[in-house]
Write a protein that holds these residues in place. Structure first.
Motif, short mmCIF file in Angstrom:
data_model
loop_
_atom_site.label_atom_id
_atom_site.label_comp_id
_atom_site.label_asym_id
_atom_site.label_seq_id
_atom_site.Cartn_x
_atom_site.Cartn_y
_atom_site.Cartn_z
N ILE A 330 0.84 -1.26 0.02
CA ILE A 330 -0.24 0.15 0.01
C ILE A 330 0.67 1.18 -0.09
O ILE A 330 0.37 2.27 -0.67
CB ILE A 330 -1.14 -0.08 1.18
CG1 ILE A 330 -2.14 -0.95 0.63
CG2 ILE A 330 -1.43 1.38 1.41
CD1 ILE A 330 -3.28 -0.97 1.87
N PRO A 331 2.03 1.35 0.67
CA PRO A 331 2.70 2.58 0.63
C PRO A 331 3.18 2.92 -0.74
O PRO A 331 3.49 4.09 -0.98
CB PRO A 331 4.04 2.35 1.50
CG PRO A 331 3.43 1.19 2.47
CD PRO A 331 2.50 0.37 1.64
N TRP A 332 3.08 2.27 -1.87
CA TRP A 332 3.61 2.57 -3.06
C TRP A 332 2.21 3.02 -4.03
O TRP A 332 2.52 3.37 -5.12
CB TRP A 332 4.08 1.15 -3.70
CG TRP A 332 5.52 0.73 -3.17
CD1 TRP A 332 5.65 -0.16 -2.27
CD2 TRP A 332 6.58 1.20 -3.10
NE1 TRP A 332 6.89 -0.27 -1.88
CE2 TRP A 332 7.69 0.65 -2.37
CE3 TRP A 332 7.21 2.49 -4.17
CZ2 TRP A 332 8.98 1.12 -2.38
CZ3 TRP A 332 8.65 2.95 -4.04
CH2 TRP A 332 9.41 2.04 -3.02
N ALA A 333 1.17 3.21 -3.29
CA ALA A 333 0.06 3.58 -3.96
C ALA A 333 0.05 5.07 -4.66
O ALA A 333 -0.58 5.33 -5.54
CB ALA A 333 -1.18 3.47 -3.25
N ALA A 334 1.10 5.89 -4.13
CA ALA A 334 1.19 7.11 -4.75
C ALA A 334 2.61 7.42 -5.40
O ALA A 334 2.90 8.51 -5.66
CB ALA A 334 1.20 8.08 -3.60
N ASP A 335 3.44 6.21 -5.91
CA ASP A 335 4.24 6.23 -6.45
C ASP A 335 4.10 6.93 -8.07
O ASP A 335 3.00 6.54 -8.36
CB ASP A 335 5.03 4.90 -6.85
CG ASP A 335 6.49 4.87 -7.28
OD1 ASP A 335 7.30 5.01 -6.50
OD2 ASP A 335 6.40 5.01 -8.67
N PRO A 336 4.92 7.76 -8.66
CA PRO A 336 4.72 8.35 -9.73
C PRO A 336 4.86 7.61 -10.89
O PRO A 336 4.25 7.93 -12.10
CB PRO A 336 5.85 9.56 -9.83
CG PRO A 336 6.80 9.30 -8.64
CD PRO A 336 6.02 8.35 -7.98
N ASN A 337 5.44 6.29 -10.79
CA ASN A 337 5.63 5.31 -11.91
C ASN A 337 4.29 4.74 -12.12
O ASN A 337 3.73 4.18 -11.25
CB ASN A 337 6.78 4.68 -11.74
CG ASN A 337 6.93 3.68 -12.72
OD1 ASN A 337 6.46 2.49 -12.87
ND2 ASN A 337 7.57 3.99 -13.87
N TRP A 338 3.97 4.76 -13.31
CA TRP A 338 2.54 4.16 -13.91
C TRP A 338 2.55 2.50 -13.21
O TRP A 338 1.75 1.97 -12.89
CB TRP A 338 2.23 4.23 -15.12
CG TRP A 338 1.01 3.34 -15.70
CD1 TRP A 338 0.93 2.30 -15.91
CD2 TRP A 338 -0.53 3.73 -15.69
NE1 TRP A 338 -0.26 1.68 -16.49
CE2 TRP A 338 -1.11 2.81 -16.03
CE3 TRP A 338 -1.13 4.88 -15.11
CZ2 TRP A 338 -2.55 2.69 -16.15
CZ3 TRP A 338 -2.50 4.95 -15.28
CH2 TRP A 338 -3.23 3.83 -15.77
N SER A 339 3.67 1.76 -13.62
CA SER A 339 3.81 0.49 -13.56
C SER A 339 3.85 0.06 -12.13
O SER A 339 3.02 -0.96 -11.89
CB SER A 339 5.22 -0.09 -14.18
OG SER A 339 5.04 0.25 -15.61
N VAL A 340 4.28 0.90 -11.19
CA VAL A 340 4.36 0.37 -9.86
C VAL A 340 2.86 0.59 -9.26
O VAL A 340 2.27 -0.17 -8.33
CB VAL A 340 5.16 1.71 -9.03
CG1 VAL A 340 5.16 1.22 -7.57
CG2 VAL A 340 6.61 1.54 -9.37
#
Length: 385
Positions: A330-340
Motif C-alpha cells: 500500500i505505501p507504493w500507491a502514490a508512486d509516480p511510476n504508472w507500472s508501480v
C-alpha cells in the motif's frame, strides 16, 4: 490558427504491420501519396511488436522497416515516444518523436511542468529521444464512450495524444505553407520550442505561435538533422563491460537473446550505474525464485531511485504476492511510476476485503487517489494494535 484553413495533407495512422501485409499497405499508400498529397504519417504504436525493455538497434523494429520507404518519399513520420519510464526502447532519429509534459490545463508556459513518468534518453542507436514535447494529460476529444452525449467530452491521454496534437499542427502548417518541406518543418518545430529550465530532458515544448512567427519571417533551415552512426554491438561480452551505458544495455540484450546470462549475472547487473541496464536485468529476473530473493526484490524496490526500474521490481513481486504483504504494497500507491501503481492496484484486486486503488493518468490526481488506500492502512494498523 485561422479557422478557415483547409487541411490539404492526409494524416495516416499506421497500424503495426504484419510482415508482407504491412509492406503492401505502405506501398499502397505511397503509390497514392502524390494524388492524396500525403506529407505526414502518424504512428502511435510503432513499438507494439517489441519487448519494450530489451534494447536493440531501431533498424530491427518491423514498423521502422515498413516505414522506411515513406521517409525516402520525403514524408515526415511522427510518432509517440512512450508513456512510462519503465520502457527502454524509443523511436529512431529519422522519426519526429513526440514526448509529453503536464500542462495542468493551462496555456501559459510558466504553469507547465515535466511529466514525472516521462521516458527520455538515448535509444538503441545511441541517439537522444524525443525531439519535442506536447501536452499528454486531459486532451479533450468529442465524446466517444458507449452512449452519445453531444455536449460532453472524452479525454485522450499519453504520448499517443501528444503526437496526434503535433500531427494536427503539422497538417495545419502544411496547409498554410504548402511549399514547406519535411526537414524544414521538423527543424522549425524543434528550434522554436520552449525548453523546461533545469530539466534533463533536452526536448522542448512545441509552440505553434513561435513556429508561425518564424515561418512568416522566412525561416528556411532545411538541412537534415545530423546523427552519429548507430552503435554497432557484435560482441556481447565486450559490450557488457563498455563505459557507454547504451553499449552495455545492447550487450546485455544480446546475452539474454543468446541465453548466455545466468541469474547470478542478472543480479549483478541490477547494480549497474545505468537505469537502462538495471531495467533489463530486473525484468529478466521476472520474479523471485526463493524467499531470500523476494526479500531482495523488496529491498531493491525501496532503494531504487529510478521509477522505471521500480516498475519491474513491483511486477516481479506481484507474480506470487500473498495477502500478508499488504503493508508492503500500500505505501507504493502514490508512486509516480504508472507500472508501480498498476501493480499495487492489481495486488489489491486479488484479495477481497482490501481497499481498491483507482488508477489515473493525471499526475496531479495521484496523491488524492492514493489517500483512501493509505488511510485504510493506517486505520487497519491501529485496529490491530
Amino acid at each position: 490558427m485561422n479557422q478557415d484553413l483547409s487541411i490539404e495533407c492526409r494524416d495516416i495512422a499506421c497500424e503495426e504491420p504484419d510482415d508482407a501485409d504491412g509492406d503492401r499497405g505502405i506501398d499502397y499508400i505511397l503509390e497514392r501519396s502524390r494524388e492524396w498529397n500525403i506529407k505526414i504519417m502518424l504512428s502511435m504504436g510503432w513499438h507494439a511488436l517489441d519487448d519494450v525493455t530489451l534494447l536493440k538497434n531501431t533498424s530491427r523494429n518491423q514498423t521502422v522497416q515498413a516505414l522506411a520507404p515513406a521517409l525516402k518519399h520525403g514524408i515526415l513520420v511522427i510518432c509517440a515516444n512512450g508513456n512510462s519510464s519503465s520502457i527502454n526502447i524509443m523511436p529512431p532519429s529519422e522519426f519526429l518523436a513526440v514526448g509529453g509534459y503536464n500542462d495542468h490545463g493551462f496555456a501559459k508556459a510558466e504553469l507547465h511542468s515535466p511529466h514525472p513518468d516521462e521516458p527520455y534518453g538515448r535509444n538503441g542507436d545511441g541517439h537522444f529521444r524525443p525531439d519535442i514535447l506536447a501536452p499528454r494529460v486531459y486532451l479533450p476529444v468529442p465524446y466517444c464512450e458507449t452512449f452519445e452525449q453531444p455536449e460532453a467530452l472524452s479525454y485522450f491521454w499519453g504520448t499517443s495524444g501528444a503526437s496526434a496534437i503535433v500531427a494536427g499542427m503539422c497538417a495545419a502548417l502544411l496547409s498554410r505553407y504548402p511549399e514547406l518541406q519535411a526537414d524544414t518543418l521538423r527543424n522549425v518545430l524543434v528550434d522554436c520550442g520552449v525548453s523546461f529550465e533545469g530539466y534533463d530532458n533536452q526536448a522542448p515544448r512545441v509552440n505553434a505561435a513561435n513556429v508561425i512567427k518564424a515561418l512568416d519571417n522566412g525561416y528556411s533551415k532545411s538541412n537534415a538533422l545530423y546523427r552519429a552512426a548507430p552503435i554497432d554491438v557484435r560482441n556481447s561480452f565486450t559490450a557488457i563491460v563498455s563505459g557507454d551505458p547504451i553499449e552495455r544495455a545492447l550487450g546485455l540484450t544480446l546475452l539474454l537473446e543468446e541465453q548466455r546470462c545466468g541469474r547470478a549475472e542478472l543480479w549483478a547487473y541490477t547494480q549497474d550505474p545505468s537505469s537502462v541496464v538495471r531495467k533489463i536485468a530486473a525484468k529478466a529476473l521476472h520474479k523471485p525464485d526463493s524467499a531470500d530473493e523476494r526479500t531482495t526484490f523488496w529491498t531493491n524496490l525501496r532503494e531504487e531511485q529510478e521509477g522505471g526500474v521500480r516498475g519491474w521490481y513491483a511486477y516481479g513481486l506481484l507474480q506470487e504476492a500473498t495477502e500478508n504483504e499488504v503493508e508492503h504494497w500500500i505505501p507504493w500507491a502514490a508512486d509516480p511510476n504508472w507500472s508501480v501503481r498498476w501493480c499495487v492496484s492489481r495486488y489489491l484486486e486479488k484479495f477481497p476485503g482490501l481497499p481498491k486503488l483507482e488508477m489515473t493518468y493525471d499526475p496531479d490526481e495521484i496523491p488524492g487517489k492514493a489517500l483512501p488506500v493509505l488511510e485504510w492502512l493506517e486505520f487497519d494498523k491501529k485496529g490491530n494494535n
